[in-house]
Motif scaffolding. Structure first.
Motif, PDB file in Angstrom:
ATOM      1  N   PHE A   1       0.857  -1.152   0.077  1.00  0.00           N
ATOM      2  CA  PHE A   1      -0.008   0.039   0.011  1.00  0.00           C
ATOM      3  C   PHE A   1       0.833   1.261   0.060  1.00  0.00           C
ATOM      4  N   ASP A   2       0.536   2.240  -0.836  1.00  0.00           N
ATOM      5  CA  ASP A   2       1.382   3.279  -0.990  1.00  0.00           C
ATOM      6  C   ASP A   2       0.989   4.393  -0.020  1.00  0.00           C
ATOM      7  N   ASP A   3       1.750   4.620   1.113  1.00  0.00           N
ATOM      8  CA  ASP A   3       1.054   5.574   2.277  1.00  0.00           C
ATOM      9  C   ASP A   3       2.182   6.618   2.047  1.00  0.00           C
ATOM     10  N   THR A   4       2.763   7.150   1.140  1.00  0.00           N
ATOM     11  CA  THR A   4       3.602   8.208   0.899  1.00  0.00           C
ATOM     12  C   THR A   4       2.563   9.385   1.094  1.00  0.00           C
ATOM     13  N   LYS A   5       3.369  10.648   1.606  1.00  0.00           N
ATOM     14  CA  LYS A   5       2.622  11.689   1.840  1.00  0.00           C
ATOM     15  C   LYS A   5       3.251  12.896   1.241  1.00  0.00           C
ATOM     16  N   CYS A   6       4.392  12.982   0.604  1.00  0.00           N
ATOM     17  CA  CYS A   6       5.054  13.952   0.189  1.00  0.00           C
ATOM     18  C   CYS A   6       6.377  13.449  -0.702  1.00  0.00           C
ATOM     19  N   GLU A   7       7.003  14.174  -1.552  1.00  0.00           N
ATOM     20  CA  GLU A   7       7.974  13.797  -2.270  1.00  0.00           C
ATOM     21  C   GLU A   7       9.268  14.477  -1.875  1.00  0.00           C
ATOM     22  N   VAL A   8      10.259  13.720  -1.675  1.00  0.00           N
ATOM     23  CA  VAL A   8      11.734  14.578  -1.703  1.00  0.00           C
ATOM     24  C   VAL A   8      12.584  14.115  -2.699  1.00  0.00           C
ATOM     25  N   VAL A   9      12.951  15.042  -3.339  1.00  0.00           N
ATOM     26  CA  VAL A   9      13.922  15.229  -4.555  1.00  0.00           C
ATOM     27  C   VAL A   9      15.403  15.353  -3.860  1.00  0.00           C
ATOM     28  N   LEU A  10      16.212  14.101  -4.016  1.00  0.00           N
ATOM     29  CA  LEU A  10      17.340  13.868  -3.675  1.00  0.00           C
ATOM     30  C   LEU A  10      18.375  14.268  -4.886  1.00  0.00           C
ATOM     31  N   MET A  11      18.888  15.517  -4.647  1.00  0.00           N
ATOM     32  CA  MET A  11      19.899  15.532  -5.864  1.00  0.00           C
ATOM     33  C   MET A  11      21.414  14.907  -5.407  1.00  0.00           C
ATOM     34  N   SER A  12      22.152  14.654  -6.685  1.00  0.00           N
ATOM     35  CA  SER A  12      23.365  13.706  -6.418  1.00  0.00           C
ATOM     36  C   SER A  12      24.166  14.398  -7.713  1.00  0.00           C
ATOM     37  N   GLY A  13      25.332  14.542  -7.109  1.00  0.00           N
ATOM     38  CA  GLY A  13      26.394  14.919  -8.422  1.00  0.00           C
ATOM     39  C   GLY A  13      27.493  15.609  -8.069  1.00  0.00           C
ATOM     40  N   LEU A  14      28.734  15.547  -8.620  1.00  0.00           N
ATOM     41  CA  LEU A  14      29.779  16.392  -8.220  1.00  0.00           C
ATOM     42  C   LEU A  14      29.614  17.713  -8.261  1.00  0.00           C
ATOM     43  N   PRO A  15      30.122  18.513  -7.441  1.00  0.00           N
ATOM     44  CA  PRO A  15      30.266  20.239  -7.412  1.00  0.00           C
ATOM     45  C   PRO A  15      30.427  20.525  -8.711  1.00  0.00           C
ATOM     46  N   GLY A  16      29.418  21.233  -9.395  1.00  0.00           N
ATOM     47  CA  GLY A  16      29.543  21.842 -10.791  1.00  0.00           C
ATOM     48  C   GLY A  16      29.106  20.880 -11.786  1.00  0.00           C
TER      49      GLY A  16
ATOM     50  N   GLY B   1      25.813  20.833 -12.121  1.00  0.00           N
ATOM     51  CA  GLY B   1      24.627  21.511 -12.684  1.00  0.00           C
ATOM     52  C   GLY B   1      23.162  21.368 -11.875  1.00  0.00           C
ATOM     53  N   LYS B   2      23.521  20.945 -10.724  1.00  0.00           N
ATOM     54  CA  LYS B   2      22.442  20.616  -9.717  1.00  0.00           C
ATOM     55  C   LYS B   2      21.696  21.736  -9.696  1.00  0.00           C
TER      56      LYS B   2
ATOM     57  N   ILE C   1      17.517  22.197 -10.862  1.00  0.00           N
ATOM     58  CA  ILE C   1      16.419  22.425  -9.916  1.00  0.00           C
ATOM     59  C   ILE C   1      15.471  24.000 -10.367  1.00  0.00           C
ATOM     60  N   LYS C   2      16.374  24.720 -10.710  1.00  0.00           N
ATOM     61  CA  LYS C   2      15.778  26.343 -11.156  1.00  0.00           C
ATOM     62  C   LYS C   2      14.863  25.708 -12.399  1.00  0.00           C
ATOM     63  N   GLU C   3      15.480  25.019 -13.431  1.00  0.00           N
ATOM     64  CA  GLU C   3      14.627  24.866 -14.535  1.00  0.00           C
ATOM     65  C   GLU C   3      13.494  23.671 -14.557  1.00  0.00           C
ATOM     66  N   ASN C   4      13.681  22.860 -13.545  1.00  0.00           N
ATOM     67  CA  ASN C   4      12.796  21.877 -13.529  1.00  0.00           C
ATOM     68  C   ASN C   4      11.856  21.624 -12.089  1.00  0.00           C
ATOM     69  N   LEU C   5      12.246  22.385 -10.992  1.00  0.00           N
ATOM     70  CA  LEU C   5      11.429  22.484  -9.941  1.00  0.00           C
ATOM     71  C   LEU C   5      11.456  23.651  -9.353  1.00  0.00           C
ATOM     72  N   PRO C   6      11.073  24.769  -9.975  1.00  0.00           N
ATOM     73  CA  PRO C   6      11.074  25.994  -9.606  1.00  0.00           C
ATOM     74  C   PRO C   6      10.190  26.483  -8.328  1.00  0.00           C
ATOM     75  N   SER C   7       9.154  25.587  -8.175  1.00  0.00           N
ATOM     76  CA  SER C   7       8.224  26.128  -7.092  1.00  0.00           C
ATOM     77  C   SER C   7       8.437  25.231  -5.810  1.00  0.00           C
ATOM     78  N   LEU C   8       9.616  24.327  -5.803  1.00  0.00           N
ATOM     79  CA  LEU C   8       9.609  23.504  -4.571  1.00  0.00           C
ATOM     80  C   LEU C   8      10.630  24.281  -3.730  1.00  0.00           C
ATOM     81  N   PRO C   9      10.440  24.024  -2.398  1.00  0.00           N
ATOM     82  CA  PRO C   9      11.542  24.756  -1.389  1.00  0.00           C
ATOM     83  C   PRO C   9      12.756  23.862  -1.603  1.00  0.00           C
ATOM     84  N   VAL C  10      13.959  24.391  -1.399  1.00  0.00           N
ATOM     85  CA  VAL C  10      15.174  23.675  -1.505  1.00  0.00           C
ATOM     86  C   VAL C  10      15.946  23.840  -0.340  1.00  0.00           C
ATOM     87  N   ILE C  11      16.518  22.689   0.161  1.00  0.00           N
ATOM     88  CA  ILE C  11      17.359  22.946   1.495  1.00  0.00           C
ATOM     89  C   ILE C  11      18.971  22.389   0.582  1.00  0.00           C
ATOM     90  N   SER C  12      19.511  23.589   0.893  1.00  0.00           N
ATOM     91  CA  SER C  12      20.962  23.448  -0.212  1.00  0.00           C
ATOM     92  C   SER C  12      22.122  23.588   0.913  1.00  0.00           C
TER      93      SER C  12
END
Length: 384
Positions: free
Chosen positions: A236-251, A253-254, A258-269
């Motif tokens: 049963f899918d009981d998920t309540k929200c989605e967390v997008v976990l970025m991964s990649g070396l510095p530089g 393009g993360k 994010i700016k181009e694809n998820l502009p409306s989501l809050p970001v913890i950087s």
């Protein structure tokens, strides 16, 4: 799992034997690849490898592989991937081989580090090896001994199903068989019987030459988080929200992605927090991580989807975060971005607060690329 890349689909490995004679040009291989020469003189345990050093063993493994009818019947690209894996399967042994107190010779951990070294080696090809092919070779090297050690795993079923999500298990069996035939040991037939059992076990679990399928992404996610789950159970899918976990070396393009694809989501950087708290990337990062987790918990409690933006280049770090997010019934999506290391270093040098080059190179050496066993969804966006 989505993988986007820009490169031709056609690839063959240099000096991979071809029909009709299937000739192994070992002299050219030795002259062409520096990492092959590094295998010479690396000792092996005489009980399991009476044939000699790792270089001798590697040649024998290649000879056994190209003699296999099952290998010869594969397509050109598949033959190349397996041949590359055979050449590279022990590439990390010189760095990991040691003589134990009892006089035995071991090389514990060489498979995982070997996969990382394979990634670096193939990335330096000109042109670079296509991402999906490169990662297949890495996976064959990392999981190549699974057919031999399957029965020693705490959960053999989960082990083969997990491996099938990232690599064809019949490829693992082919390399393992060549590995055994390319050595001198007293228990060869016993090990070959184990490999055949592995093939049968994978066939029974519908994962020999394709990934095991699950009723849903959430069912798959839950299965790999339990010790004794049922791969056929629809959870049963009981998920309540989605967390997008970025991964990649510095530089990589993360921030831009994010700016181009998820502009409306809050970001913890973590980069932003690092500047806010005036903590250098070379110093202890625990205070930054604690602050980020506090903010994440606030979003999770309010069932607010958000982006966690950091390098997250190690599987261990991602697992700790995923455990936290899953505890609040979040759906986990990993977005991995990759560009060539030279481009990463160029971009980093132009940043207002560049990461020390030594830090980036260290991250690259220890990179664990996310796979579909870690999350509900994994997007791998690669630009060569």
């Amino acid at each position: 799992m989505t993988t986007l890349f820009s490169q031709s689909q056609t690839w063959t490995f240099p000096f991979c034997p071809e029909p009709p004679d299937w000739f192994l040009d070992w002299g050219s291989i030795q002259n062409h690849f520096d990492w092959i020469q590094n295998l010479e003189g690396c000792q092996q345990d005489p009980i399991y490898h009476a044939e000699g050093d790792v270089l001798i063993h590697t040649k024998m493994v290649c000879e056994a592989l190209i003699s296999s009818l099952n290998w010869r019947q594969l397509g050109v690209q598949e033959r190349s991937m397996l041949f590359a894996a055979a050449l590279l399967h022990d590439v990390a042994k010189p760095a990991f081989t040691k003589i134990e107190e009892n006089g035995r010779i071991s090389s514990k951990g060489h498979a995982r580090q070997g996969a990382r070294m394979v990634r670096q080696i193939l990335s330096q090809f000109d042109p670079p090896v296509q991402f999906s092919i490169r990662e297949t070779v890495c996976a064959i090297v990392q999981f190549g001994s699974l057919p031999i050690w399957l029965l020693d795993k705490p959960n053999p079923q989960q082990s083969v199903i997990k491996a099938s999500q990232v690599v064809r298990c019949d490829f693992l069996a082919l390399l393992a068989e060549a590995d055994v035939r390319g050595r001198e040991c007293s228990d060869r037939q016993e090990i070959l019987d184990k490999i055949e059992l592995f093939r049968e076990f994978c066939q029974e679990n519908n994962c020999l030459n394709s990934p095991r399928q699950f009723p849903s992404a959430h069912s798959r996610f839950i299965y790999f988080r339990k010790d004794n789950g049922n791969p056929d159970a629809e959870m049963f899918d009981d998920t309540k929200c989605e967390v997008v976990l970025m991964s990649g070396l510095p530089g990589s393009g993360k921030d831009y992605w994010i700016k181009e694809n998820l502009p409306s989501l809050p970001v913890i950087s973590l980069d932003a927090l690092r500047l806010e708290m005036n903590i250098s990337p070379e110093k202890n990062q625990s205070a930054i991580l604690d602050k980020a987790k506090q903010r994440a918990k606030e979003y999770l409690r309010s069932r607010t989807s958000f982006v966690w933006n950091a390098t997250n280049t190690s599987k261990q770090m991602r697992q700790q975060l995923i455990d936290l997010f899953a505890a609040y019934n979040a759906r986990i999506r990993i977005v991995y971005l990759e560009v060539p290391l030279e481009e990463v270093l160029r971009r980093n040098s132009s940043r207002n607060a560049p990461v020390p080059e030594a830090v980036i190179r260290k991250l690259a050496e220890r990179l664990d690329i996310p796979d579909i066993t870690e999350a509900h969804q994994v997007d791998r966006i690669v630009n060569n």
